[in-house]
Design a protein around this motif. Structure first.
Motif, PDB file in Angstrom:
ATOM      1  N   VAL A  39       0.835  -1.203   0.000  1.00  0.00           N
ATOM      2  CA  VAL A  39       0.000   0.000   0.000  1.00  0.00           C
ATOM      3  C   VAL A  39       0.872   1.255   0.000  1.00  0.00           C
ATOM      4  O   VAL A  39       0.634   2.201  -0.765  1.00  0.00           O
ATOM      5  N   LEU A  40       1.890   1.272   0.848  1.00  0.00           N
ATOM      6  CA  LEU A  40       2.772   2.431   0.924  1.00  0.00           C
ATOM      7  C   LEU A  40       3.543   2.632  -0.373  1.00  0.00           C
ATOM      8  O   LEU A  40       3.691   3.763  -0.847  1.00  0.00           O
ATOM      9  N   GLY A  41       4.025   1.561  -0.972  1.00  0.00           N
ATOM     10  CA  GLY A  41       4.783   1.676  -2.213  1.00  0.00           C
ATOM     11  C   GLY A  41       3.969   2.246  -3.356  1.00  0.00           C
ATOM     12  O   GLY A  41       4.418   3.140  -4.078  1.00  0.00           O
ATOM     13  N   ILE A  42       2.749   1.754  -3.510  1.00  0.00           N
ATOM     14  CA  ILE A  42       1.905   2.221  -4.614  1.00  0.00           C
ATOM     15  C   ILE A  42       1.467   3.666  -4.403  1.00  0.00           C
ATOM     16  O   ILE A  42       1.565   4.494  -5.307  1.00  0.00           O
ATOM     17  N   THR A  43       0.991   3.993  -3.201  1.00  0.00           N
ATOM     18  CA  THR A  43       0.515   5.358  -2.965  1.00  0.00           C
ATOM     19  C   THR A  43       1.646   6.377  -3.012  1.00  0.00           C
ATOM     20  O   THR A  43       1.488   7.457  -3.588  1.00  0.00           O
ATOM     21  N   ILE A  46       2.780   6.967  -6.706  1.00  0.00           N
ATOM     22  CA  ILE A  46       1.866   7.794  -7.486  1.00  0.00           C
ATOM     23  C   ILE A  46       1.875   9.240  -6.990  1.00  0.00           C
ATOM     24  O   ILE A  46       2.052  10.170  -7.779  1.00  0.00           O
ATOM     25  N   ILE A  47       1.707   9.433  -5.693  1.00  0.00           N
ATOM     26  CA  ILE A  47       1.602  10.798  -5.160  1.00  0.00           C
ATOM     27  C   ILE A  47       2.956  11.491  -5.111  1.00  0.00           C
ATOM     28  O   ILE A  47       3.108  12.608  -5.605  1.00  0.00           O
ATOM     29  N   GLY A  48       3.936  10.844  -4.513  1.00  0.00           N
ATOM     30  CA  GLY A  48       5.215  11.509  -4.302  1.00  0.00           C
ATOM     31  C   GLY A  48       6.135  11.516  -5.501  1.00  0.00           C
ATOM     32  O   GLY A  48       6.714  12.550  -5.835  1.00  0.00           O
ATOM     33  N   ASP A  49       6.257  10.378  -6.173  1.00  0.00           N
ATOM     34  CA  ASP A  49       7.266  10.254  -7.223  1.00  0.00           C
ATOM     35  C   ASP A  49       6.776  10.684  -8.602  1.00  0.00           C
ATOM     36  O   ASP A  49       7.547  11.226  -9.386  1.00  0.00           O
ATOM     37  N   ILE A  60      10.937  18.821  -0.808  1.00  0.00           N
ATOM     38  CA  ILE A  60       9.481  18.887  -0.625  1.00  0.00           C
ATOM     39  C   ILE A  60       8.853  17.513  -0.836  1.00  0.00           C
ATOM     40  O   ILE A  60       7.972  17.099  -0.069  1.00  0.00           O
ATOM     41  N   ALA A  61       9.307  16.789  -1.845  1.00  0.00           N
ATOM     42  CA  ALA A  61       8.773  15.449  -2.086  1.00  0.00           C
ATOM     43  C   ALA A  61       9.125  14.497  -0.947  1.00  0.00           C
ATOM     44  O   ALA A  61       8.315  13.643  -0.575  1.00  0.00           O
ATOM     45  N   THR A  62      10.305  14.657  -0.347  1.00  0.00           N
ATOM     46  CA  THR A  62      10.706  13.806   0.774  1.00  0.00           C
ATOM     47  C   THR A  62       9.874  14.117   2.013  1.00  0.00           C
ATOM     48  O   THR A  62       9.458  13.212   2.740  1.00  0.00           O
ATOM     49  N   ILE A  63       9.608  15.390   2.271  1.00  0.00           N
ATOM     50  CA  ILE A  63       8.758  15.774   3.412  1.00  0.00           C
ATOM     51  C   ILE A  63       7.345  15.223   3.224  1.00  0.00           C
ATOM     52  O   ILE A  63       6.734  14.709   4.169  1.00  0.00           O
ATOM     53  N   ALA A  64       6.826  15.325   2.011  1.00  0.00           N
ATOM     54  CA  ALA A  64       5.492  14.782   1.738  1.00  0.00           C
ATOM     55  C   ALA A  64       5.480  13.262   1.896  1.00  0.00           C
ATOM     56  O   ALA A  64       4.515  12.697   2.428  1.00  0.00           O
ATOM     57  N   ASP A  65       6.552  12.610   1.463  1.00  0.00           N
ATOM     58  CA  ASP A  65       6.641  11.150   1.631  1.00  0.00           C
ATOM     59  C   ASP A  65       6.725  10.757   3.101  1.00  0.00           C
ATOM     60  O   ASP A  65       6.226   9.702   3.488  1.00  0.00           O
TER      61      ASP A  65
END
Length: 151
Positions: A39-43, A46-49, A60-65
């Protein structure tokens, strides 16, 4: 094909990392760790990467992740494990995932998003400029004519 390779790499690394933290240290079953990793890998892919990383930067992408990993791991650990300190498990796991994510974002920027940027699909720097035309500015001769008429 390049997305399948990237998401497979992310899933395997997340599974190994979360099993080391949640499975070996805190005693969670492999099936539970597998579901959390899936679940974590897929979401996060899609959202972060795919969505955030091309439009922002690595930080910013790391903070969101980190926020996403903390939320997903905490909610899924709450529902799968009966214990008293799931938030601590989730926080330590999210920190471990974020360390991996910061390196994974560099891989994504070089091998995945560099090809997309050449196509013009992603624009990182939005430069807005005000446009002015002659209709909105007065001509010097028009101003002089008005001044002469007013006198």
């Amino acid at each position: 094909m390049r997305h399948i390779k990237a998401i497979s790499m992310k899933f395997i690394a997340t599974l190994v990392l979360l099993y080391a933290i949640l499975g070996l240290i805190y005693g969670m079953s492999f099936g539970s760790v597998f579901m959390i990793s899936l679940v974590l890998g897929i979401t996060s892919y899609i959202i972060g990467d795919l969505f955030l990383l091309p439009r922002t930067n690595n930080t910013i992408a790391t903070i969101a992740d980190f926020g996403l990993a903390l939320l997903v791991i905490w909610v899924m650990t709450e529902s799968m494990v009966i214990g008293d300190n799931e938030f601590t498990y989730s926080l330590i796991s999210a920190i471990g995932v974020v360390v991996f994510e910061s390196f994974f974002h560099k891989y994504m920027a070089i091998y995945i998003h560099s090809e997309s940027r050449e196509d013009g699909m992603y624009i990182k720097n939005f430069r807005y400029q005000t446009e002015a035309s002659e209709e909105f500015t007065d001509n010097i001769s028009d101003v002089e004519k008005r001044n002469d008429v007013e006198r």
